[in-house]
Every structure is written in structure tokens, then in C-alpha cells.
Design a protein around this motif. Structure first.
Motif, PDB file in Angstrom:
ATOM      1  N   SER A  53     -13.600   0.613  -2.019  1.00 11.82           N
ATOM      2  CA  SER A  53     -14.807  -0.870  -1.721  1.00 11.82           C
ATOM      3  C   SER A  53     -14.022  -2.240  -1.966  1.00 11.82           C
ATOM      4  N   ARG A  54     -13.471  -1.935  -3.290  1.00 12.09           N
ATOM      5  CA  ARG A  54     -12.403  -2.754  -3.633  1.00 12.09           C
ATOM      6  C   ARG A  54     -10.661  -3.089  -2.979  1.00 12.09           C
ATOM      7  N   THR A  55     -11.263  -3.054  -2.421  1.00  9.69           N
ATOM      8  CA  THR A  55      -9.456  -2.825  -1.554  1.00  9.69           C
ATOM      9  C   THR A  55      -9.557  -3.874  -1.022  1.00  9.69           C
ATOM     10  N   GLU A  56      -8.776  -4.938  -0.624  1.00  5.11           N
ATOM     11  CA  GLU A  56      -8.539  -6.288  -0.158  1.00  5.11           C
ATOM     12  C   GLU A  56      -7.243  -6.189   0.937  1.00  5.11           C
ATOM     13  N   ALA A  57      -5.996  -5.175   0.429  1.00  5.79           N
ATOM     14  CA  ALA A  57      -5.655  -5.334   1.132  1.00  5.79           C
ATOM     15  C   ALA A  57      -4.300  -3.480   1.303  1.00  5.79           C
ATOM     16  N   LEU A  58      -3.697  -2.949   1.479  1.00  7.65           N
ATOM     17  CA  LEU A  58      -2.721  -1.921   2.069  1.00  7.65           C
ATOM     18  C   LEU A  58      -1.824  -1.994   1.985  1.00  7.65           C
ATOM     19  N   THR A  87     -13.098   2.270   7.876  1.00  3.37           N
ATOM     20  CA  THR A  87     -12.071   2.206   9.666  1.00  3.37           C
ATOM     21  C   THR A  87     -12.295   1.033   9.511  1.00  3.37           C
ATOM     22  N   ARG A  88     -13.525   0.105   9.722  1.00  4.53           N
ATOM     23  CA  ARG A  88     -13.842  -1.300   9.688  1.00  4.53           C
ATOM     24  C   ARG A  88     -13.507  -1.746   8.865  1.00  4.53           C
ATOM     25  N   ARG A  89     -12.827  -1.110   7.220  1.00  3.93           N
ATOM     26  CA  ARG A  89     -12.441  -2.210   5.449  1.00  3.93           C
ATOM     27  C   ARG A  89     -10.708  -2.069   5.951  1.00  3.93           C
ATOM     28  N   TYR A  90     -10.497  -0.933   6.731  1.00  7.96           N
ATOM     29  CA  TYR A  90      -8.819  -1.108   7.040  1.00  7.96           C
ATOM     30  C   TYR A  90      -8.975  -1.720   8.228  1.00  7.96           C
ATOM     31  N   ASN A  91      -8.865  -1.626   9.457  1.00  9.11           N
ATOM     32  CA  ASN A  91      -8.688  -2.395  10.214  1.00  9.11           C
ATOM     33  C   ASN A  91      -9.295  -4.229  10.232  1.00  9.11           C
ATOM     34  N   ALA A 120       8.711  -8.483  -2.031  1.00 11.17           N
ATOM     35  CA  ALA A 120       7.806  -9.125  -1.275  1.00 11.17           C
ATOM     36  C   ALA A 120       6.709  -8.574  -2.110  1.00 11.17           C
ATOM     37  N   VAL A 121       6.609  -7.364  -2.627  1.00 13.39           N
ATOM     38  CA  VAL A 121       4.974  -7.200  -3.392  1.00 13.39           C
ATOM     39  C   VAL A 121       4.810  -7.540  -4.653  1.00 13.39           C
ATOM     40  N   ALA A 122       5.668  -8.085  -5.630  1.00 17.71           N
ATOM     41  CA  ALA A 122       5.312  -8.790  -6.026  1.00 17.71           C
ATOM     42  C   ALA A 122       5.334 -10.425  -5.699  1.00 17.71           C
ATOM     43  N   ARG A 123       5.596 -10.888  -4.232  1.00 15.50           N
ATOM     44  CA  ARG A 123       5.197 -12.467  -4.254  1.00 15.50           C
ATOM     45  C   ARG A 123       2.947 -11.825  -4.129  1.00 15.50           C
ATOM     46  N   LEU A 124       3.385 -10.908  -3.054  1.00 17.74           N
ATOM     47  CA  LEU A 124       1.427 -10.216  -3.094  1.00 17.74           C
ATOM     48  C   LEU A 124       0.814 -10.624  -4.433  1.00 17.74           C
ATOM     49  N   ARG A 125       1.602  -9.832  -5.195  1.00 17.98           N
ATOM     50  CA  ARG A 125       0.904 -10.133  -6.218  1.00 17.98           C
ATOM     51  C   ARG A 125       0.380 -10.287  -6.387  1.00 17.98           C
ATOM     52  N   GLU A 126       0.840 -12.196  -6.264  1.00 14.09           N
ATOM     53  CA  GLU A 126       0.608 -13.145  -6.598  1.00 14.09           C
ATOM     54  C   GLU A 126      -0.351 -14.069  -6.026  1.00 14.09           C
ATOM     55  N   GLU A 127      -0.949 -13.756  -4.952  1.00  7.17           N
ATOM     56  CA  GLU A 127      -1.684 -14.371  -4.217  1.00  7.17           C
ATOM     57  C   GLU A 127      -3.212 -13.616  -4.486  1.00  7.17           C
ATOM     58  N   PRO A 128      -4.340 -14.883  -4.254  1.00 14.29           N
ATOM     59  CA  PRO A 128      -5.924 -14.343  -4.648  1.00 14.29           C
ATOM     60  C   PRO A 128      -5.765 -13.005  -3.841  1.00 14.29           C
ATOM     61  N   GLY A 129      -6.777 -12.775  -4.614  1.00 15.71           N
ATOM     62  CA  GLY A 129      -7.711 -11.412  -3.702  1.00 15.71           C
ATOM     63  C   GLY A 129      -7.780 -10.389  -4.688  1.00 15.71           C
ATOM     64  N   GLY A 130      -9.000  -9.552  -4.172  1.00 20.33           N
ATOM     65  CA  GLY A 130      -9.230  -8.032  -4.991  1.00 20.33           C
ATOM     66  C   GLY A 130      -7.448  -6.878  -4.722  1.00 20.33           C
ATOM     67  N   GLU A 131      -8.268  -5.522  -4.749  1.00 18.08           N
ATOM     68  CA  GLU A 131      -7.244  -4.524  -5.296  1.00 18.08           C
ATOM     69  C   GLU A 131      -6.164  -4.038  -4.049  1.00 18.08           C
ATOM     70  N   ILE A 132      -4.930  -4.125  -4.008  1.00 22.03           N
ATOM     71  CA  ILE A 132      -3.748  -4.079  -3.027  1.00 22.03           C
ATOM     72  C   ILE A 132      -3.423  -2.175  -3.883  1.00 22.03           C
ATOM     73  N   ARG A 133      -4.347  -1.690  -2.256  1.00 18.88           N
ATOM     74  CA  ARG A 133      -4.701  -0.034  -2.906  1.00 18.88           C
ATOM     75  C   ARG A 133      -3.269   0.353  -1.993  1.00 18.88           C
ATOM     76  N   VAL A 134      -1.831   1.624  -2.629  1.00 16.34           N
ATOM     77  CA  VAL A 134      -1.659   2.466  -2.584  1.00 16.34           C
ATOM     78  C   VAL A 134      -2.210   3.273  -2.425  1.00 16.34           C
ATOM     79  N   TRP A 135      -2.101   4.334  -1.136  1.00 16.87           N
ATOM     80  CA  TRP A 135      -2.772   5.501  -1.100  1.00 16.87           C
ATOM     81  C   TRP A 135      -0.729   6.488  -0.645  1.00 16.87           C
ATOM     82  N   GLY A 136      -1.380   7.805  -1.107  1.00 17.14           N
ATOM     83  CA  GLY A 136       0.503   8.316  -0.694  1.00 17.14           C
ATOM     84  C   GLY A 136       1.667   7.942  -0.925  1.00 17.14           C
ATOM     85  N   SER A 137       2.309   7.776  -0.463  1.00 13.31           N
ATOM     86  CA  SER A 137       3.286   6.976  -0.150  1.00 13.31           C
ATOM     87  C   SER A 137       4.596   6.971  -1.114  1.00 13.31           C
ATOM     88  N   SER A 138       5.124   8.283  -1.592  1.00 15.98           N
ATOM     89  CA  SER A 138       5.196   9.031  -3.171  1.00 15.98           C
ATOM     90  C   SER A 138       6.747   8.115  -3.346  1.00 15.98           C
TER      91      SER A 138
END
Length: 199
Positions: A53-58, A87-91, A120-138
Motif C-alpha cells: 500500500s506504500r509502494t510508489e515505484a518499483l 495489478t492496479r497499483r503496479y500498472n 540513477a537510483v541515487a537520483r530517484l531517492r532524492e525525488e519526492p514521493g513514497g517508498e521505492i520497492r525492490v522485490w527479488g532482484s538479488s
């Protein structure tokens, strides 16, 4: 960062038999199989729903992106329950993908991170918004950890030892100091633990 993980640290292929057969891995689907047999009250479902529910980016590695695009990216947004909700959130949310081979991405709102993934990730972290979620992706998690870009680890630890498979924290993983935030045992035997990096 969220992971389904075994007691011996394996994160490979928790969701299905053919999810990730790298290295001849033949034990795919171990988490879903365990849940079907032991999590009869679906205690894990509401926990994941609250996280999501807190995911604002993947933020996804290429393999995880392909798996998700072939599932969440094509499933109906009108499906009942959490399937439709996720599905709605991830789309809707932006999907940022680490890949050295992809030139274009078909799933809506998907973007390649480019050759400098940590930058690129460091720049994303500086943008306003909620949580950036990582699943899997070891592999991606290892890169992020090496550049101190993981704020929180959420682990659903399954009481299973597989003895083989890709591990979340393999040899050579960046030294990381974490502090425990929450630990919760489920009736199934799964332990849900959250750790944050020490500032």
C-alpha cells in the motif's frame, strides 16, 4: 527491499517451478508451496498488502521485471481481492529496471535505469514521493548494497533449508550494519523481520 528467504538465505524462485532455473535450480515454488500447506489463515497476505500500500515505484532487475511484466502486467485490473489491487497499483506506479541488454520495455510506465545504476537510483531517492520497492532482484540488491542504497530489508523467513540456490547475502556482499525494527512470528512458522540501516 523485500524478500521471501529460506533459513539458509536462498531467495531463488520462491513463486513458481519455472521462475528461475539458473544453475539447474529445481526447487522453484518453495515459498508458495509452503504457504499453501502451512499458512491456512493467510497471515502473510495482509502483511504484504500493507507493505504494498506504500509502494510508489518499483525498482527491479531484468529477470524479476520480465516475470512481473508477464503476470501483473497482463492480469486484469478488475480481478477480485489483492490480485486486482496489486495489478492496479503496479500498472500505475513507475517501474525502473536495471538491465544491460534490454533496449525497450513493453509494460506501461517502465523505464530503463541506464548504465549507471547506482547513480540513477541515487537520483530517484532524492525525488519526492513514497517508498521505492525492490522485490527479488538479488543481483540488483547486491549492487545497491555496495553503494549504501538500501534503507530497509523486509524479510519473510521461511523455516526451510534448501541447501542450494541463489542467496540474498552471498560471499562478497557489502558489509552492512543493520538495526532490527520489528520481528513477528506467524502461526505457519514464517518469521517476518524488518531491519533498517544504521545511520
Amino acid at each position: 527491499m523485500q524478500e521471501f528467504i529460506t533459513l539458509d538465505g536462498v531467495v531463488q524462485g520462491p513463486g513458481g517451478a519455472d521462475e528461475d532455473r539458473d544453475g539447474g535450480f529445481a526447487l522453484g515454488g518453495w515459498a508458495m508451496d509452503f504457504d499453501r500447506e502451512h499458512d491456512l489463515a493467510d497471515e502473510g497476505g495482509p502483511i504484504i498488502a500493507e507493505w504494498e500500500s506504500r509502494t510508489e515505484a518499483l525498482l527491479l532487475g531484468r529477470r524479476t521485471y520480465d516475470i512481473w511484466a508477464g503476470a501483473w502486467g497482463v492480469w486484469s485490473e478488475d480481478a477480485e481481492g489483492t490480485t486486482g489491487e496489486f495489478t492496479r497499483r503496479y500498472n500505475r506506479v513507475p517501474k525502473h529496471v536495471a538491465s544491460t541488454t534490454a533496449s525497450e520495455l513493453a509494460w506501461q510506465n517502465s523505464h530503463l535505469l541506464g548504465p549507471d545504476v547506482p547513480g540513477a537510483v541515487a537520483r530517484l531517492r532524492e525525488e519526492p514521493g513514497g517508498e521505492i520497492r525492490v522485490w527479488g532482484s538479488s543481483v540488483l540488491v547486491r549492487t545497491l548494497a555496495a553503494h549504501d542504497l538500501v534503507d530497509e530489508y523486509r524479510l519473510m523467513v521461511y523455516p526451510i533449508v534448501l541447501g542450494t540456490g541463489k542467496r540474498l547475502f552471498p560471499e562478497g556482499f557489502a558489509r552492512t550494519a543493520l538495526r532490527p525494527v520489528e520481528t513477528r512470528g506467524l502461526a505457519s512458522g514464517v518469521v517476518v523481520s524488518t531491519y533498517r540501516r544504521q545511520d
